[in-house]
Structure formats: structure tokens, C-alpha cells
Design an enzyme around this catalytic site. Structure first.
Site, PDB file in Angstrom:
ATOM      1  N   HIS A 237       6.378  -1.484  -1.604  1.00  0.00           N
ATOM      2  CA  HIS A 237       6.392  -0.404  -0.540  1.00  0.00           C
ATOM      3  C   HIS A 237       7.243   0.813  -1.064  1.00  0.00           C
ATOM      4  CE1 HIS A 237       5.813   2.188   2.961  1.00  0.00           C
ATOM      5  NE2 HIS A 237       7.107   2.359   3.153  1.00  0.00           N
TER       6      HIS A 237
ATOM      7  N   GLN B  92      -3.369  -1.950  13.029  1.00  0.00           N
ATOM      8  CA  GLN B  92      -3.179  -0.525  12.264  1.00  0.00           C
ATOM      9  C   GLN B  92      -4.019  -0.121  11.164  1.00  0.00           C
ATOM     10  OE1 GLN B  92       0.218   0.889   9.712  1.00  0.00           O
ATOM     11  NE2 GLN B  92       0.805   2.154  11.146  1.00  0.00           N
TER      12      GLN B  92
ATOM     13  N   HIS C   3       7.473   5.516  -1.122  1.00  0.00           N
ATOM     14  CA  HIS C   3       6.531   6.793  -0.926  1.00  0.00           C
ATOM     15  C   HIS C   3       6.246   7.455  -2.105  1.00  0.00           C
ATOM     16  CE1 HIS C   3       8.982   6.510   3.152  1.00  0.00           C
ATOM     17  NE2 HIS C   3       8.251   5.536   2.961  1.00  0.00           N
TER      18      HIS C   3
ATOM     19  N   HIS D   6      -5.358   3.100   8.851  1.00  0.00           N
ATOM     20  CA  HIS D   6      -5.036   4.607   8.186  1.00  0.00           C
ATOM     21  C   HIS D   6      -6.405   5.021   7.809  1.00  0.00           C
ATOM     22  CE1 HIS D   6      -3.129   6.625   4.660  1.00  0.00           C
ATOM     23  NE2 HIS D   6      -3.583   7.632   5.289  1.00  0.00           N
TER      24      HIS D   6
ATOM     25  N   HIS E  97      -8.397   3.904   4.704  1.00  0.00           N
ATOM     26  CA  HIS E  97      -7.450   3.653   3.512  1.00  0.00           C
ATOM     27  C   HIS E  97      -6.904   2.394   3.483  1.00  0.00           C
ATOM     28  CE1 HIS E  97      -3.661   4.300   1.033  1.00  0.00           C
ATOM     29  NE2 HIS E  97      -4.791   4.690   0.335  1.00  0.00           N
ATOM     30  N   HIS E  98      -6.258   2.098   4.566  1.00  0.00           N
ATOM     31  CA  HIS E  98      -5.629   0.558   4.526  1.00  0.00           C
ATOM     32  C   HIS E  98      -5.681   0.110   6.128  1.00  0.00           C
ATOM     33  CE1 HIS E  98      -1.502   2.470   5.587  1.00  0.00           C
ATOM     34  NE2 HIS E  98      -1.590   1.160   6.488  1.00  0.00           N
TER      35      HIS E  98
ATOM     36  N   MET F 153      11.315   4.876   0.017  1.00  0.00           N
ATOM     37  CA  MET F 153      11.656   3.429   0.651  1.00  0.00           C
ATOM     38  C   MET F 153      11.654   2.572  -0.826  1.00  0.00           C
ATOM     39  SD  MET F 153      10.405   2.720   4.343  1.00  0.00           S
ATOM     40  CE  MET F 153      11.259   3.507   5.637  1.00  0.00           C
TER      41      MET F 153
HETATM   42 CU    CU Z   1      -3.134   3.881   3.829  1.00  0.00          CU
HETATM   43 CU    CU Z   2       8.357   3.636   3.920  1.00  0.00          CU
END
Ligand code: CU
Ligand code: CU
Length: 348
Positions: free
Chosen positions: A215, A145, A217, A147, A71-72, A288
Site C-alpha cells: 500500500h 468496500q 499513494h 471502489h 476498481h477494487h 503511506m
Molecule cells: Cu481501487
Molecule cells: Cu493510505
């Protein structure tokens, strides 16, 4: 987050080839997952790679990943990695965890250097711009990282990652971050609750926004950022955190931000599904509100991330008698219809 152990595979695929002579040679640093497996959908896994000790500049990024699986992908610069195993479970960048061994970075510095999503192509910083790492920056490791969308086992173990194109030659400009946002609370049953921030840019060097990232949620509809000079607002960027939270091109080309300008941001939340107050906080049940400005600058000292954060009672209207009419609008954002549908907003 549950702890998962992946002791199965320790095949390290690292490429590190430096130029033979002279500091102006380019070299590549490749970081790939060591045949990672994923135990559940929406797994976030991290892998660390030590950087050369001497000062170096990252000038471009070539992803080795596909959105069918990933996904990322994010790349962070760290003083110390969050874990010393070949790879480990790790939280989103903005979330903090008190559980040792589960962070992205260990003690010291943590800085985003690259974000990828949606099968985006290789990303090259503008000519003459590089991310400074190593040397006196305190950035001694990179952590990638990923996802993962779905779980998968050893039969389709993963080697996704990124190749960084680097040079030891000092670049005319370095890249850095200015991060805006809010702390506080979001009341329930609000269709468009706003959190706003603004700060005078008071550093003594000029910055040039070259990208931005939002960013948020589950309640975050749209985040927007602006430069204000002589009461004139210029949009830096406006994006929905429901879109891939990668770096996007700024709305205004060749904008500069200099001492005395004002930087402003707004996050617009839809809390109609909530029956209780939602806090700004690290978990998925929290929210966030972040607006990252990726900039270049001729400043030569080591850069640190600069922040402009305000509480939930800060209002633009207490300081400005104007605000852009589309600061909370999804108009022009790809996939806006789907996002309106997600939040049960009126089509327009
Ligand atoms: Cu992601
Ligand atoms: Cu966050």
C-alpha cells in the site's frame, strides 16, 4: 470527503444458508451492494453484514464484480460496522477518519480479510487454512468496500459483492496478518527516497507467508519485503502500489518465519513532483508505506494483527551489511513500463 446520502434503495440481497446437520458442513455468506449508486468517480462505498455468533472459518471468496465498474473490492472484519445504513461512503483501509459514520469499522477490531482487483478469479486459501471469525475473535461483522471507477445512477444501480464460503469446523491452520511499514517524512525532489523497516520476529509460533499486499499513494514506486535468516535474504514479495493493491502470491513458495528470524521491508518513493516535504499520513496528499504479509499458522489462539513500524531515520545499512540489489527495482513487475513512464524514470 463529502457526505452523500443514498436513501433511494433498500433492497437487501443477502444469502445465508447453513448446513442442516453437523459442524463440518460448508455454508455460504453472500454480501452484495443493495442497488448502490455512485455520485462521483472514484467513489468508495461500504456495506456491512453481521456474521454468525459462533466461531466460523472463511476458506474461500467468490467475487461478484467486474473491473469495468469496480476498481477494487476489500472485505474487512469488524467488531462493529462504521455505519448502520444499508451502505455508506468510507475511506481506504489505512486512512483514518475522525468523522463518525464514515469509517469502515466502528469501535473495536478491524482486520482485512480479502482484497480483489483486476477481475481476479475466486480466491481459495490453501487447504486446511481459514480466517477465524465470530466466537471469541471479536470479529462480528464483515464490511465489503467497493471502489467504483465512474459515477452511475439508479438506471444501472450496483449489486456487486462477494460470496464467502465458510465452515463452523475448526481448521488446522488459521490465516492472519503481519504488517510492516514506516512513519515520518519524505523530502521533496528525490528520485528514489527509501523508507526501511526491520524487526526480529519474536512470536513463539511459526508463520507461513501465503500472500502479500503493498500500500502507498501517489509517490510510491515499489515496496518489497524479506525474511532474513543467517544473513540470507529471501524475498517475500515486491510490487508497485501503482498496481492494484490486492494480495499477490509470495515470491518464495513454502517459506516459514520462526522465532529469531528478521522481517524487513522497504518502500521507494519518487518525490520529484513535490516542492515540500510529504508526510506519512491518511490523505491522498500524504503518503503511506505498508507491506502486508498474509500468513497461515498452526497457532490455535485468536490472532491479532502484528506490526513492525519504524521511523524515517531507520536504515537497513545500520544493521545489515547486505541488501538485495533489486529491493527498489520494478524489474519483473507487470506494467513496469507504464509505472516508469508515470514517474519519468529511465527505461531499462
Ligand atoms: Cu481501487
Ligand atoms: Cu493510505
Amino acid at each position: 470527503m463529502a457526505v452523500h446520502h443514498h436513501f433511494l434503495v433498500v433492497l437487501l440481497i443477502l444469502g445465508f444458508t447453513a448446513g442442516q446437520n453437523g459442524s463440518d458442513e460448508m455454508f455460504d455468506l453472500t454480501i452484495r451492494m443493495p442497488n448502490a449508486t455512485s455520485s462521483r468517480p472514484d467513489d468508495l462505498v461500504c456495506r456491512a453484514q453481521k456474521l454468525p455468533e459462533r466461531e466460523a472459518y472463511i476458506v474461500s471468496f467468490s467475487p461478484h464484480a467486474s473491473m469495468r465498474r469496480t476498481h477494487h473490492m476489500m472485505v474487512y472484519g469488524c467488531s462493529e460496522p462504521g455505519n448502520t445504513t444499508p451502505y455508506w461512503e468510507c475511506p481506504f483501509a489505512e486512512e483514518v477518519t475522525s468523522q463518525p459514520g464514515l469509517s469502515i469499522c466502528g469501535a473495536g477490531q478491524k482486520q482485512i480479510v480479502f482484497a480483489w482487483a483486476n477481475d481476479a478469479p475466486a480466491k481459495t486459501l490453501p487447504p486446511g487454512v481459514g480466517f477465524r471469525v465470530g466466537g471469541t475473535t471479536g470479529i462480528r461483522y464483515l464490511v465489503v468496500q467497493l471502489h467504483y471507477v465512474d459515477s452511475f445512477g439508479v438506471e444501472s444501480a450496483d449489486e456487486s459483492g462477494v460470496t464467502l464460503h465458510m465452515t463452523f469446523e475448526r481448521q488446522p491452520q488459521q490465516a492472519g496478518y503481519y504488517v510492516m511499514g514506516n512513519i515520518g517524512n519524505i523530502p521533496p525532489k528525490r528520485p528514489a527516497f527509501r523508507m526501511e523497516a526491520a524487526c526480529t520476529y519474536n512470536l513463539n509460533y511459526t508463520i507461513f507467508p501465503i500472500g502479500y499486499r503493498t500500500h502507498g499513494h501517489n509517490l510510491a514506486v515499489v515496496n518489497s519485503g524479506y525474511r532474513i535468516r543467517d544473513d540470507r535474504w529471501e524475498e517475500i514479495g515486491r510490487m508497485s502500489p501503482q498496481r492494484p493493491q490486492t494480495f499477490y502470491e509470495t515470491s518464495t513458495k513454502s517459506m516459514e518465519v520462526r522465532n529469531g528470524d528478521i522481517l524487513a521491508s522497504r518502500c521507494t518513493f519518487n518525490s520529484m513532483t513535490r516542492t515540500q516535504t510529504t508526510q506519512i499520513g491518511p490523505t491522498n496528499a500524504d503518503e503511506m508505506c505498508n507491506f502486508y504479509i498474509l500468513y497461515s499458522t498452526h497457532e490455535e489462539k485468536d490472532l491479532k494483527v502484528e506490526y513492525c513500524f519504524r521511523g524515517d531515520s531507520f536504515k537497513w545499512s545500520d544493521y545489515f551489511n547486505y541488501a538485495p540489489a533489486d529491493a527498489s527495482s520494478l524489474n519483473g513487475i507487470p506494467g513496469a513500463e507504464k509505472i516508469r513512464h508515470t514517474f519519468n524514470l529511465d527505461p531499462r
